[in-house]
Design an enzyme around this catalytic site. Structure first.
Site, PDB file in Angstrom:
ATOM      1  NE  ARG A 297      -4.421  -1.280   1.782  1.00  0.00           N
ATOM      2  CZ  ARG A 297      -5.350  -1.627   2.654  1.00  0.00           C
ATOM      3  NH1 ARG A 297      -5.107  -1.548   3.949  1.00  0.00           N
ATOM      4  NH2 ARG A 297      -6.529  -2.047   2.247  1.00  0.00           N
TER       5      ARG A 297
ATOM      6  CE  LYS B  66     -18.069 -12.528  11.043  1.00  0.00           C
ATOM      7  NZ  LYS B  66     -17.972 -11.185  11.649  1.00  0.00           N
TER       8      LYS B  66
ATOM      9  N   GLY C 249      -7.009  -6.264   0.574  1.00  0.00           N
ATOM     10  CA  GLY C 249      -5.833  -6.307   1.406  1.00  0.00           C
ATOM     11  C   GLY C 249      -5.305  -7.724   1.558  1.00  0.00           C
TER      12      GLY C 249
END
Ligand code: 3PG
Ligand code: MG
Length: 399
Positions: A41, A206, A356
């Site tokens: 990043r 999830k 990410g």
């Protein structure tokens, strides 16, 4: 698109002007040593920062790191990031000990043309993430006072309605940086008319985090391959026992419904790597997806699944991948993620890696970044973009 970009600002001339750049320097840190474990990043904003430096701007960079609770917290200091940023830019980066206080003000005031400063973590201030417009606005006023123009290059944070993302651009002349521009260009290809077959691979832990994007993608994709921790709730919905695997009981019905509506587009694992414990050295075996022992938990997709996913990917002309297929941080459970990533690199499809975690996985597994079409710096942001949501950071630039 009505968004002005960095070239427009450069054309106006920025020499001697203070340019406030919102970056997403939220990099992963080693829990023990505090070292930066993946600087992707930081490297991603270099094109914008270098262009401003070369044009003689006084470059004031701000970012969040982690999720501190509105007050200074040393474990989330951006100081190590200032060091790394300086190395990559080849010139020292002046570090302010606070975000908008005395240190920030004097650091910015002392900048010479072409120099760069990094402010301390935005989220050390309650106003940054506040839901209260007035509180956020007051902080945005202080932040905006440190710049004469604003550049948003924090693609990973454009889905946050935070002061530095949403309120500062209302106070300063504003443009999109090179990274934000490129990310939006690439992702808009996926929401526009992607070349078919369009295959999406989703992983991560999830279902509840991915539900909205699954709903949004189902009508548009040709295939949706599901791995990672969230596959177990789908397997359960298919009627399989999943042992002690990660399971979102309250989502089973939703998953059953999605499977029914998916017209066969959803592909689930046919085998998984099941282990005795969530540990790098846990005993483990590959078992059929309908034969997970009751005392074991699935930590990766199995080789037959990888082969099936690879076959689907080999047909694709457009690919979006978000979320690891297993616990890739542990070597024993990294084969699924590696296998899928390698399969993507072998196609001639236009491939986008979102997020990410998946981006970090690509680098951690030593894969060649250039064999992907685009590696997004935004996880939540790229998913929300694909969902078709209005992103506060992008909307603010359009105004
Ligand atoms: C990210 O890591 O996804 C971005 O930096 C945004 O961070 P956040 O999820 O804490 O807002
Ligand atoms: Mg996130």
């Amino acid at each position: 698109m009505t968004i002005r970009n960095l070239d427009d600002l450069l054309a106006e001339g920025v020499s001697g002007r203070r340019v406030l750049v919102r970056a997403d320097l939220n990099v992963p840190l080693d829990k023990q040593t505090g070292d930066i474990t993946d600087d992707g990043r930081i490297r991603a904003v270099l094109p914008t920062l270098s262009a401003l430096v070369q044009a003689g701007a006084k470059v004031v960079v701000c970012s969040h790191l982690g999720r501190p609770k509105g007050a200074p917290d040393p474990q989330f200091s951006l100081r190590p990031v200032a060091g790394r940023l300086g190395e990559l830019l080849g010139a020292p980066v002046h570090f302010a000990e606070d975000t908008v206080g005395d240190s920030a003000q004097s650091t910015v005031a002392d900048l010479a043309d072409g120099q760069v400063a990094l402010l301390e973590n935005l989220r050390f201030n309650k106003g940054e993430t506040s839901k209260d417009e007035a509180e956020r606005g007051a902080f945005a006023d202080q932040l905006a006072a440190l710049g004469d123009a604003y550049v948003d290059d924090a693609f990973g944070a454009v889905h946050r309605k935070h002061a530095s993302v949403h309120d500062v651009p209302a106070r300063l002349p504003h443009v999109a940086g090179r990274l934000v521009l490129r990310e939006v260009e690439v992702l808009s290809k996926l929401t526009g008319a992607p070349e078919r077959p369009y295959v999406v691979v989703l992983g991560g832990s999830k279902v509840s985090d991915k539900l909205a994007v699954i709903e949004a993608l189902l009508p548009t994709v040709d295939r949706l391959l599901i791995g990672g921790g969230m596959c177990f709730t789908f397997l359960k919905a298919q009627g399989h026992e999943v042992g002690t695997s990660l399971l979102e009981e309250e989502m089973v019905e939703t998953c059953r419904n999605l499977l029914e509506r998916s017209a066969g587009k959803i592909m689930l694992p046919v085998d998984v790597v099941a282990a005795d414990a969530f540990a790098p050295d846990a005993a483990h075996d590959t078992v059929p997806a309908d034969g997970i022992p009751s005392h074991r938990l699935g930590l990766d997709i199995g080789p037959e699944t990888v082969a099936g996913f690879a076959a689907a990917l080999s047909q694709a002309k457009t690919i979006f991948w978000n979320g690891p297929m297993g616990v890739f941080e542990m070597a024993a459970f990294a084969n699924g993620t590696r296998g899928v990533a390698e399969a993507i690199t072998k196609t001639d499809a236009f491939s986008v890696v979102g997020g990410g975690d998946s981006a970090a996985a690509v680098r951690a597994l030593g894969l060649d970044e250039s064999s992907f079409g685009h590696i997004s710096t935004g996880g939540g942001a790229s998913l929300e973009y694909l969902e078709g949501k209005t992103l506060p950071g992008i909307a603010a630039l359009e105004n």
